[in-house]
Design an enzyme around this catalytic site. Structure first.
Site, PDB file in Angstrom:
ATOM      1  N   GLY A 145       0.777  -1.236   0.000  1.00  0.00           N
ATOM      2  CA  GLY A 145       0.000   0.000   0.000  1.00  0.00           C
ATOM      3  C   GLY A 145       0.809   1.287   0.000  1.00  0.00           C
ATOM      4  O   GLY A 145       0.315   2.318   0.471  1.00  0.00           O
TER       5      GLY A 145
ATOM      6  N   ASN B 294       1.602   3.034  -2.680  1.00  0.00           N
ATOM      7  CA  ASN B 294       0.896   3.946  -3.586  1.00  0.00           C
ATOM      8  C   ASN B 294      -0.381   4.468  -2.938  1.00  0.00           C
ATOM      9  O   ASN B 294      -0.752   5.626  -3.131  1.00  0.00           O
ATOM     10  CB  ASN B 294       0.581   3.251  -4.919  1.00  0.00           C
TER      11      ASN B 294
ATOM     12  N   ARG C 232     -14.069 -16.072 -11.066  1.00  0.00           N
ATOM     13  CA  ARG C 232     -13.650 -14.669 -11.139  1.00  0.00           C
ATOM     14  C   ARG C 232     -14.846 -13.723 -11.264  1.00  0.00           C
ATOM     15  O   ARG C 232     -14.905 -12.677 -10.615  1.00  0.00           O
ATOM     16  CB  ARG C 232     -12.715 -14.495 -12.339  1.00  0.00           C
TER      17      ARG C 232
ATOM     18  N   MET D 201      -3.549  -7.140  -7.379  1.00  0.00           N
ATOM     19  CA  MET D 201      -2.872  -8.196  -8.125  1.00  0.00           C
ATOM     20  C   MET D 201      -3.805  -9.212  -8.772  1.00  0.00           C
ATOM     21  O   MET D 201      -3.341 -10.179  -9.359  1.00  0.00           O
ATOM     22  CB  MET D 201      -1.866  -8.917  -7.213  1.00  0.00           C
TER      23      MET D 201
ATOM     24  N   ASN E 238      -4.767   2.296 -13.442  1.00  0.00           N
ATOM     25  CA  ASN E 238      -3.803   1.377 -12.829  1.00  0.00           C
ATOM     26  C   ASN E 238      -2.414   1.993 -12.908  1.00  0.00           C
ATOM     27  O   ASN E 238      -2.131   2.783 -13.814  1.00  0.00           O
ATOM     28  CB  ASN E 238      -3.814   0.047 -13.603  1.00  0.00           C
TER      29      ASN E 238
ATOM     30  N   HIS F 250       1.533   0.747 -13.310  1.00  0.00           N
ATOM     31  CA  HIS F 250       2.303  -0.447 -13.675  1.00  0.00           C
ATOM     32  C   HIS F 250       3.789  -0.094 -13.677  1.00  0.00           C
ATOM     33  O   HIS F 250       4.179   0.940 -14.234  1.00  0.00           O
ATOM     34  CB  HIS F 250       1.875  -0.942 -15.059  1.00  0.00           C
TER      35      HIS F 250
ATOM     36  N   ASP G 200      -2.735  -4.727 -18.724  1.00  0.00           N
ATOM     37  CA  ASP G 200      -1.693  -3.695 -18.857  1.00  0.00           C
ATOM     38  C   ASP G 200      -1.598  -3.111 -20.272  1.00  0.00           C
ATOM     39  O   ASP G 200      -0.536  -2.627 -20.673  1.00  0.00           O
ATOM     40  CB  ASP G 200      -0.316  -4.251 -18.428  1.00  0.00           C
TER      41      ASP G 200
HETATM   42  C1  GRF Z   1       3.684  -1.128  -7.509  1.00  0.00           C
HETATM   43  O1  GRF Z   1       4.978  -1.408  -7.933  1.00  0.00           O
HETATM   44  C2  GRF Z   1       2.776  -0.933  -8.682  1.00  0.00           C
HETATM   45  O2  GRF Z   1       3.424  -0.411  -9.797  1.00  0.00           O
HETATM   46  C3  GRF Z   1       2.309  -2.340  -8.969  1.00  0.00           C
HETATM   47  O3  GRF Z   1       2.175  -2.938  -7.715  1.00  0.00           O
HETATM   48  C4  GRF Z   1       3.066  -2.325  -6.799  1.00  0.00           C
HETATM   49  C5  GRF Z   1       2.270  -1.923  -5.607  1.00  0.00           C
HETATM   50  O4  GRF Z   1       3.075  -1.453  -4.571  1.00  0.00           O
HETATM   51  N1  GRF Z   1       1.077  -2.313  -9.710  1.00  0.00           N
HETATM   52  P1  GRF Z   1       2.420  -0.804  -3.287  1.00  0.00           P
HETATM   53  O5  GRF Z   1       1.500  -1.843  -2.673  1.00  0.00           O
HETATM   54  O6  GRF Z   1       1.682   0.415  -3.726  1.00  0.00           O
HETATM   55  O7  GRF Z   1       3.576  -0.484  -2.393  1.00  0.00           O
END
Ligand code: GRF
Length: 212
Positions: free
Chosen positions: A7, A9, A60, A85, A102, A104, A140
């Site tokens: 988390g 981000n 799903r 994920m 998203n 990436h 993606d």
């Molecule tokens: C990040 O590297 C993002 O680019 C990818 O998953 C990771 C998440 O990291 N989609 P965090 O949980 O935000 O630390």
């Protein structure tokens, strides 16, 4: 916001939402992983957060319908995947078409999927980075919005490269969300549009002029 992991981000997005003049607030954080460290981070930040555990017997589409129900309860303008994920069903993506972003960790279209830092190192790329993009049913591959680049240096390993890329993720993701929630960023005809103009290439993040 959907998460699965630590988390970082999410933290960046929440902190940016609290800066005066921010155009958005985080209504709810949902994790498919009950043990995700990000849930504790969200609680520490005072953001509503909960797990939506995956039922191994369910498919799903039925999981994504539960997810939709939880999302629709708070009727967000935008869904943000911050390290989520699980692959989303086409039904889910269609339901929120043009309203999912998203982040990436690669310079898309290079290296969709996992282990992007490893792939960039193995290919001896001179540059690597991160991309914010709209989500479509193809993993993606949705329209890119903004990219941040880092130089790959000879002493880099996956951890050092990932750390530099992540620091930039924390800058570009809140920027893109802010653009969207201000009405500057939209998705139409398979493209990202910024300020009414279709992007032919993602905006390249410039730390010297971070919010053009
Ligand atoms: C990040 O590297 C993002 O680019 C990818 O998953 C990771 C998440 O990291 N989609 P965090 O949980 O935000 O630390």
């Amino acid at each position: 916001m959907l998460i699965s992991g630590r988390g970082s981000n999410m933290r960046a997005l929440v902190e940016r939402s609290r800066v005066p003049g921010a155009a958005y607030r985080i209504a709810l954080v949902l994790s498919d992983q009950p043990a995700a460290a990000g849930l504790d981070v969200a609680a520490g930040l005072g953001v509503p957060a909960r797990a939506l555990p995956v039922d191994p017997a369910a498919d799903r589409v039925s999981f994504d319908r539960r997810l939709s129900a939880a999302i629709d309860d708070c009727a967000p303008a935008l869904i943000v995947l911050a390290g989520y994920m699980r692959i989303l069903s086409a039904e889910f993506v269609d339901r929120y078409a043009g309203r999912i972003l998203n982040i990436h960790p690669s310079l898309l279209p290079k290296y969709p999927g996992l282990h992007t830092h490893r792939k960039a190192l193995a290919a001896r790329d001179a540059a690597h980075g991160a991309t914010v993009h709209f989500v479509t049913a193809e993993l993606d591959r949705g329209a890119p919005v903004i990219q941040a680049r880092v130089d790959v240096v000879p002493r880099d390993d996956e951890a050092t490269l990932a750390a530099r890329v992540q620091a930039l993720e924390h800058a570009i993701f809140p920027l893109a969300v802010n653009w969207y929630c201000r009405g500057r960023l939209r998705y139409r005809d398979g493209r990202a549009w910024l300020d009414g103009t279709a992007l032919t290439a993602p905006v390249l993040y410039d730390a010297g002029n971070p919010d053009p």
